[in-house]
Design a protein around this motif. Structure first.
Motif, short mmCIF file in Angstrom:
data_model
loop_
_atom_site.label_atom_id
_atom_site.label_comp_id
_atom_site.label_asym_id
_atom_site.label_seq_id
_atom_site.Cartn_x
_atom_site.Cartn_y
_atom_site.Cartn_z
N THR A 157 -5.04 -3.93 -3.93
CA THR A 157 -4.47 -2.84 -3.14
C THR A 157 -3.92 -1.80 -4.10
OG1 THR A 157 -2.25 -3.82 -3.04
CG2 THR A 157 -3.80 -4.43 -1.29
N SER A 158 -3.69 -0.59 -3.59
CA SER A 158 -3.17 0.49 -4.42
C SER A 158 -2.20 1.36 -3.63
CB SER A 158 -4.29 1.37 -4.96
OG SER A 158 -5.16 0.65 -5.81
N ILE A 159 -1.22 1.91 -4.32
CA ILE A 159 -0.34 2.93 -3.77
C ILE A 159 -0.90 4.27 -4.25
CG2 ILE A 159 1.98 3.92 -3.82
CD1 ILE A 159 3.06 1.09 -4.21
N PRO A 160 -1.08 5.26 -3.38
CA PRO A 160 -1.65 6.55 -3.79
C PRO A 160 -0.92 7.14 -4.99
CG PRO A 160 -1.45 6.45 -1.40
CD PRO A 160 -0.75 5.23 -1.94
N ASP A 161 -1.69 7.79 -5.87
CA ASP A 161 -1.13 8.35 -7.10
C ASP A 161 0.03 9.30 -6.83
OD1 ASP A 161 -2.95 6.91 -8.57
OD2 ASP A 161 -4.32 8.58 -8.89
N ALA A 162 -0.09 10.13 -5.81
CA ALA A 162 0.96 11.11 -5.52
C ALA A 162 2.27 10.40 -5.17
CB ALA A 162 0.52 12.01 -4.36
N TRP A 214 2.98 7.18 -6.08
CA TRP A 214 3.39 6.39 -7.26
C TRP A 214 4.05 7.27 -8.31
CZ3 TRP A 214 4.35 1.53 -7.65
CH2 TRP A 214 4.47 0.92 -8.91
N ALA A 215 3.77 8.57 -8.27
CA ALA A 215 4.39 9.50 -9.21
C ALA A 215 5.92 9.47 -9.10
CB ALA A 215 3.88 10.92 -8.96
N GLN A 216 6.43 9.12 -7.92
CA GLN A 216 7.88 8.99 -7.74
C GLN A 216 8.44 7.88 -8.64
OE1 GLN A 216 9.12 8.70 -3.54
NE2 GLN A 216 7.10 9.50 -2.97
N VAL A 217 7.68 6.81 -8.80
CA VAL A 217 8.11 5.70 -9.66
C VAL A 217 8.09 6.12 -11.12
CG1 VAL A 217 7.72 3.28 -10.24
CG2 VAL A 217 7.15 4.11 -7.94
N GLU A 218 7.05 6.85 -11.50
CA GLU A 218 6.95 7.32 -12.88
C GLU A 218 8.08 8.30 -13.21
OE1 GLU A 218 3.03 8.87 -13.25
OE2 GLU A 218 2.09 6.89 -13.30
N THR A 228 -2.79 -2.65 -7.91
CA THR A 228 -3.38 -2.11 -9.14
C THR A 228 -2.43 -1.17 -9.88
OG1 THR A 228 -4.44 -0.31 -7.92
CG2 THR A 228 -5.72 -2.33 -8.26
N ASN A 229 -1.45 -0.58 -9.20
CA ASN A 229 -0.43 0.22 -9.89
C ASN A 229 0.43 -0.71 -10.75
OD1 ASN A 229 -0.84 1.07 -6.93
ND2 ASN A 229 -0.34 3.00 -7.93
N ASN A 230 0.80 -0.26 -11.94
CA ASN A 230 1.69 -1.09 -12.75
C ASN A 230 2.89 -0.29 -13.24
OD1 ASN A 230 1.13 0.11 -15.46
ND2 ASN A 230 -0.91 -0.72 -15.11
N ILE A 231 3.95 -1.00 -13.60
CA ILE A 231 5.16 -0.32 -14.09
C ILE A 231 5.23 -0.28 -15.60
CG2 ILE A 231 6.44 -0.95 -12.01
CD1 ILE A 231 8.06 -2.88 -13.90
N SER A 232 4.24 -0.90 -16.25
CA SER A 232 4.16 -0.85 -17.70
C SER A 232 2.76 -1.26 -18.11
CB SER A 232 5.19 -1.79 -18.35
OG SER A 232 5.06 -1.76 -19.76
N GLY A 233 2.26 -0.64 -19.18
CA GLY A 233 0.92 -0.96 -19.63
C GLY A 233 0.83 -2.21 -20.46
N ALA A 234 1.96 -2.70 -20.97
CA ALA A 234 1.92 -3.89 -21.80
C ALA A 234 3.31 -4.48 -21.98
CB ALA A 234 1.33 -3.57 -23.17
N ARG A 292 0.81 -1.21 0.00
CA ARG A 292 0.00 0.00 0.00
C ARG A 292 0.85 1.27 0.00
NH1 ARG A 292 -3.19 -3.47 3.54
NH2 ARG A 292 -5.15 -3.99 2.46
N SER A 293 2.17 1.09 -0.01
CA SER A 293 3.09 2.22 -0.09
C SER A 293 4.39 1.73 -0.69
CB SER A 293 3.35 2.80 1.30
OG SER A 293 4.13 1.90 2.07
N LEU A 294 5.23 2.66 -1.14
CA LEU A 294 6.52 2.27 -1.69
C LEU A 294 7.38 1.58 -0.63
CD1 LEU A 294 7.50 5.33 -3.95
CD2 LEU A 294 6.54 3.11 -4.63
N ALA A 295 7.20 1.97 0.62
CA ALA A 295 7.97 1.36 1.70
C ALA A 295 7.69 -0.14 1.81
CB ALA A 295 7.66 2.06 3.02
#
Length: 342
Positions: A290-295, A297-301, A229-235, A160-163
């Motif tokens: 589960t999800s990591i908040p968009d704000a 997850w923006a660090q990963v992007e 639900t967050n992903n590191i690539s769409g396909a 639920r978080s990057l940690a």
């Protein structure tokens, strides 16, 4: 293992014979190995090969083998290059292609958002020509690229978080693992068929190898509890390849038939994954979402963009591919809905 021993023994005894198509008066025989295990291959490749064999009839037949059945996935390229396997379905990254484009196969972080991005990048933005040039240098025919599913984490414990990613031992692709390691993920390489058991024994904490459709199809949803639900690539970007000599040894109409069957496979996956990903998120009962908040997850992007620039410094060819990916994503962003949101 019995099949692999017989294969290796035959390859050692007559490598030249394996690389040479049958005489025109007989049936041409090819051996093809996919990256996918049997359950997944039923969808991602077997229908296309069955179709090819039915149409080609006694002119040509392709014998299909599954993940690690003849050789380990990491040795697929070498086996195909030697001609001991005629054709392969895989991503460049998993089969360790010795090319400048290998890093972009599989899941190159955030290069795509949707599955349609992959064929557009190859067919309209110039990646086909680059892949053809790179593989021609090493005696392999790049036949056709297509998209698979997005890359998500399936884990024992909730993320639920990057940690929560720190210290997690995760089965993933080489390049994805290289990227994710900066967030504390510990990439683990294992044979595909061992993943389910490794999750059960605690050797793995999670899997970042697919979307939810594959998790259910291959049994991973039975040994994981949560789906991020967050992903590191769409396909996932993968391709069909052939040994150059094997490819040139079949008539043009059979080459065309093989291409058509590859295209049918690409089309099948477009709707199978797209519908499956949504259906199983809504109706699946085996994993909690589960999800990591968009704000956060923006660090990963943002890290992905730095990763692109890092890869671009490694060679002129890689720089060219990165520029194409950047232009494509910028175009999609400017195009707006439905191409990009926000």
């Amino acid at each position: 293992m019995t099949t692999r021993r017989k294969f290796l023994a035959g390859a050692a005894a007559a490598p030249a014979a394996l690389a040479t198509p049958a005489l025109a008066s007989g049936t041409i025989k090819w051996r093809m190995q996919t990256y996918a295990g049997p359950a997944l291959a039923e969808h991602v490749v077997k229908p296309a090969i069955d179709m090819f064999n039915k149409i080609a009839g006694d002119r040509m037949q392709i014998e299909l083998f599954y993940a690690d059945q003849l050789v380990p996935t990491g040795e697929l390229f070498q086996a195909m290059q030697r001609g001991t396997i005629d054709a392969v379905q895989s991503d460049d990254d998993s089969m360790a292609s010795p090319t400048e484009v290998t890093v972009f196969g599989g899941y190159f972080p955030f290069a795509s958002r949707y599955s349609l991005d992959v064929p557009v990048l190859f067919n309209q933005y110039g990646l086909n020509e680059i892949w053809d040039e790179e593989y021609s240098k090493v005696g392999v025919k790049h036949i056709s690229a297509g998209a698979w599913d997005p890359c998500h984490f399936a884990t024992k414990d909730p993320i639920r978080s990057l940690a929560d990613l720190k210290g997690k031992r995760v089965f993933t692709f080489p390049t994805a693992g290289r990227f994710l390691s900066q967030f504390g993920v510990v990439p683990v390489t294992l044979p595909w068929e061992d993943i389910e058991v490794a999750m059960q024994t605690g050797e793995l904490d999670g899997i970042a190898w697919s979307g939810i459709t594959e998790d259910y199809t291959v049994g991973w949803a039975d040994v994981t509890n949560y789906f991020l639900t967050n992903n590191i690539s769409g396909a996932w970007a993968g391709s069909f390849f052939a040994n150059q000599g094997s490819w040139e040894g079949i008539p043009e109409d059979l080459q065309t038939l093989f291409r058509v069957c590859c295209d049918q496979s690409h089309y099948y996956r477009q709707w199978w994954y797209w519908g499956g990903e949504a259906n199983l998120r809504v109706n699946g009962t085996k994993m909690e979402l589960t999800s990591i908040p968009d704000a956060e997850w923006a660090q990963v992007e943002e890290a992905a963009l730095k990763f692109w620039d890092e890869v671009a410094t490694e060679s002129p060819t890689k720089a060219k591919v990165v520029e194409i990916i950047k232009k494509y994503n910028a175009d999609m962003q400017k195009a707006g809905r439905p191409y990009r949101y926000g």
